[in-house]
Design a protein around this motif. Structure first.
Motif, PDB file in Angstrom:
ATOM      1  N   VAL A 178       0.651  -1.274  -0.037  1.00 25.63           N
ATOM      2  CA  VAL A 178       0.070  -0.067   0.067  1.00 25.63           C
ATOM      3  C   VAL A 178       0.848   1.166   0.048  1.00 25.63           C
ATOM      4  CG1 VAL A 178      -1.438   1.224   1.317  1.00 25.63           C
ATOM      5  CG2 VAL A 178      -1.903  -1.016   1.266  1.00 25.63           C
ATOM      6  N   GLY A 179       2.016   1.182   0.909  1.00 30.43           N
ATOM      7  CA  GLY A 179       2.733   2.620   0.944  1.00 30.43           C
ATOM      8  C   GLY A 179       3.598   2.663  -0.513  1.00 30.43           C
ATOM      9  N   ASP A 180       3.751   1.709  -1.503  1.00 30.47           N
ATOM     10  CA  ASP A 180       4.372   2.090  -2.744  1.00 30.47           C
ATOM     11  C   ASP A 180       3.699   3.045  -3.507  1.00 30.47           C
ATOM     12  OD1 ASP A 180       6.469   0.290  -1.757  1.00 30.47           O
ATOM     13  OD2 ASP A 180       5.420  -1.414  -2.577  1.00 30.47           O
ATOM     14  N   VAL A 181       2.359   3.101  -3.284  1.00 27.07           N
ATOM     15  CA  VAL A 181       1.756   4.060  -4.312  1.00 27.07           C
ATOM     16  C   VAL A 181       1.190   5.472  -3.844  1.00 27.07           C
ATOM     17  CG1 VAL A 181      -0.295   4.105  -5.800  1.00 27.07           C
ATOM     18  CG2 VAL A 181       0.876   1.887  -5.539  1.00 27.07           C
ATOM     19  N   ASP A 182       1.941   6.303  -4.150  1.00 29.06           N
ATOM     20  CA  ASP A 182       1.350   7.781  -3.777  1.00 29.06           C
ATOM     21  C   ASP A 182       0.436   8.429  -4.695  1.00 29.06           C
ATOM     22  OD1 ASP A 182       1.334  10.417  -3.033  1.00 29.06           O
ATOM     23  OD2 ASP A 182       3.738  10.654  -2.500  1.00 29.06           O
ATOM     24  N   LEU A 183      -0.821   8.277  -4.195  1.00 28.31           N
ATOM     25  CA  LEU A 183      -1.824   8.904  -5.206  1.00 28.31           C
ATOM     26  C   LEU A 183      -1.969  10.230  -5.133  1.00 28.31           C
ATOM     27  CD1 LEU A 183      -4.593   6.104  -4.118  1.00 28.31           C
ATOM     28  CD2 LEU A 183      -3.270   6.005  -5.935  1.00 28.31           C
ATOM     29  N   GLN A 184      -1.602  11.030  -4.338  1.00 23.73           N
ATOM     30  CA  GLN A 184      -1.403  12.439  -4.340  1.00 23.73           C
ATOM     31  C   GLN A 184      -0.393  12.817  -5.240  1.00 23.73           C
ATOM     32  OE1 GLN A 184      -1.130  14.281  -0.383  1.00 23.73           O
ATOM     33  NE2 GLN A 184      -1.217  16.361  -1.125  1.00 23.73           N
ATOM     34  N   ASP A 185       0.856  12.472  -4.964  1.00 26.06           N
ATOM     35  CA  ASP A 185       1.791  12.862  -5.994  1.00 26.06           C
ATOM     36  C   ASP A 185       1.884  12.116  -7.474  1.00 26.06           C
ATOM     37  OD1 ASP A 185       2.450  14.699  -4.037  1.00 26.06           O
ATOM     38  OD2 ASP A 185       4.256  13.720  -3.278  1.00 26.06           O
ATOM     39  N   LEU A 230      -0.824  -4.118  -1.642  1.00 28.64           N
ATOM     40  CA  LEU A 230      -1.777  -3.431  -2.162  1.00 28.64           C
ATOM     41  C   LEU A 230      -3.058  -4.200  -2.684  1.00 28.64           C
ATOM     42  CD1 LEU A 230      -3.060  -0.638  -3.074  1.00 28.64           C
ATOM     43  CD2 LEU A 230      -1.604  -0.894  -5.190  1.00 28.64           C
ATOM     44  N   PHE A 231      -2.619  -5.337  -3.572  1.00 34.02           N
ATOM     45  CA  PHE A 231      -3.666  -6.142  -4.324  1.00 34.02           C
ATOM     46  C   PHE A 231      -3.728  -7.307  -3.793  1.00 34.02           C
ATOM     47  CE2 PHE A 231      -2.248  -3.464  -7.995  1.00 34.02           C
ATOM     48  CZ  PHE A 231      -3.307  -2.643  -8.116  1.00 34.02           C
ATOM     49  N   VAL A 232      -5.027  -7.745  -3.139  1.00 35.83           N
ATOM     50  CA  VAL A 232      -5.018  -9.179  -2.375  1.00 35.83           C
ATOM     51  C   VAL A 232      -6.239  -9.721  -3.133  1.00 35.83           C
ATOM     52  CG1 VAL A 232      -4.705  -7.754  -0.199  1.00 35.83           C
ATOM     53  CG2 VAL A 232      -7.144  -7.776  -1.024  1.00 35.83           C
ATOM     54  N   ASN A 233      -6.214 -11.228  -2.886  1.00 41.47           N
ATOM     55  CA  ASN A 233      -7.253 -12.177  -3.142  1.00 41.47           C
ATOM     56  C   ASN A 233      -8.546 -12.182  -2.390  1.00 41.47           C
ATOM     57  OD1 ASN A 233      -6.648 -13.653  -0.832  1.00 41.47           O
ATOM     58  ND2 ASN A 233      -4.823 -14.724  -1.765  1.00 41.47           N
ATOM     59  N   ALA A 234      -9.506 -12.769  -2.850  1.00 41.47           N
ATOM     60  CA  ALA A 234     -10.711 -12.925  -2.234  1.00 41.47           C
ATOM     61  C   ALA A 234     -10.317 -13.392  -0.574  1.00 41.47           C
ATOM     62  CB  ALA A 234     -11.694 -13.932  -3.151  1.00 41.47           C
TER      63      ALA A 234
END
Length: 321
Positions: A178-185, A230-234
């Protein structure tokens, strides 16, 4: 005929272990590459043992005979036929032996490198499959196309958008936290081959898709658990590469593209479309995480071929009557 790898001399085993340790800890090669090199060297050592030769005694003629034998095929110890190895396989084994003997020479165990004049078969260059922009748009529209939206749909949409937006390898996409993606920047940290990190910009469509997935879907999939991925399974755990492959194939089939698609196709399409849009090679090399710009140059050939294909299809006098 090649005897089992277990007949290789014990000193050979020590040389191989030392070489593999060098590759793992100093070169940072992946586990899959290390396993392939281990298998290649075991096969080579068994071949030499049949000739009564140890690796440190081998000459260029021995190595050439090994590679030629792979290309010719033959009969195994149990009498079964051994099919000729593919040129790409022989090329990899030749590269493994060159790397092995360079290492042995650096360690002072050999005065001359026996692979210096050895040439493996040329690997036939095959340009990767690439989707058109229209085909990419069709694929990315597949999740939720029937109007049904749930956490799995939002996850799939975010995965496809992000892989195309950033040119990610499958392992890089599933390895994202999750921390690898900076959506703001609008930036993403990708971990490539050899654990090398790079920063890649994220496009607006991908930002929107990932934002909605994180906000409305990921928490429901994870439930009450704690998961960095970030991406998880069911079940709420990190999505595997096999799981990612199934996601891509499912939506590719819905889009009528299953015969042309793999997760890597989105990476190839990303690179080709950027070049066609005016991106320079050095910038593309950095975004793809290529150590050698020669690898990136493949996409210039791909772009040129696509231009020729479009020209032949569109120009009224480009083809013979």
């Amino acid at each position: 005929m090649q005897p089992p790898a277990a007949t290789a001399p014990s000193r050979t085993a020590g040389l191989v272990l030392d070489f593999l340790a060098y590759l793992e800890f100093e070169r940072g090669l992946s586990r899959n590459t290390l396993d392939a090199y281990r298998s290649d060297l075991a096969q080579y050592a068994a071949f030499l043992a049949e000739r009564g030769v140890e690796p440190l005694q081998a000459t260029g003629d021995d190595i050439t005979a090994f590679l030629d034998g792979l290309a010719a095929g033959g009969t195994n110890a149990d009498g079964s036929e051994r099919r000729p190895a593919a040129a790409a396989t022989i090329q990899r084994k030749a590269a493994c032996l060159r790397s092995f003997y360079r290492h042995v020479r650096r360690e002072g165990l050999l005065e001359a490198d026996p692979t210096t004049d050895v040439r493996g078969p040329r690997k036939r260059e095959q340009l990767p499959k690439v989707l058109t922009r229209a085909e990419v748009a069709k694929l990315l529209a597949m999740p939720g196309r029937d109007g049904h939206v749930d956490p799995i749909v939002l996850r799939d949409r975010a995965i496809l958008e992000l892989m195309y937006a950033c040119g990610l390898r499958a392992s890089e996409a599933t390895g994202l936290d999750v921390g690898d993606v900076d959506l703001q920047d609008a930036m993403l940290r990708a971990r490539g081959k050899g654990s090398k990190e790079r920063m890649v910009p994220i496009g607006r469509r991908a930002i929107d898709a990932v934002t909605r997935y994180v906000r409305d879907a990921r928490g429901e999939l994870v439930g009450g658990g704690v998961e960095r991925a970030l991406f998880v399974n069911a079940r709420g755990g990190r999505l595997s590469r096999q799981g990612l492959y199934k996601i891509v194939q499912r939506h590719a089939k819905s889009a009528g593209l299953e015969d042309r698609m793999s997760p890597h196709t989105l990476r190839h399409s990303f690179a080709t479309h950027l070049l066609a849009g005016g991106c320079d090679l050095r910038t593309l090399q950095e975004m793809l995480g290529h150590a050698d710009i020669a690898t990136t140059q493949m996409y210039t050939h791909l772009s040129a071929q696509r231009l020729q294909d479009v020209y032949r299809d569109a120009h009224p006098r480009a083809r013979h009557a």
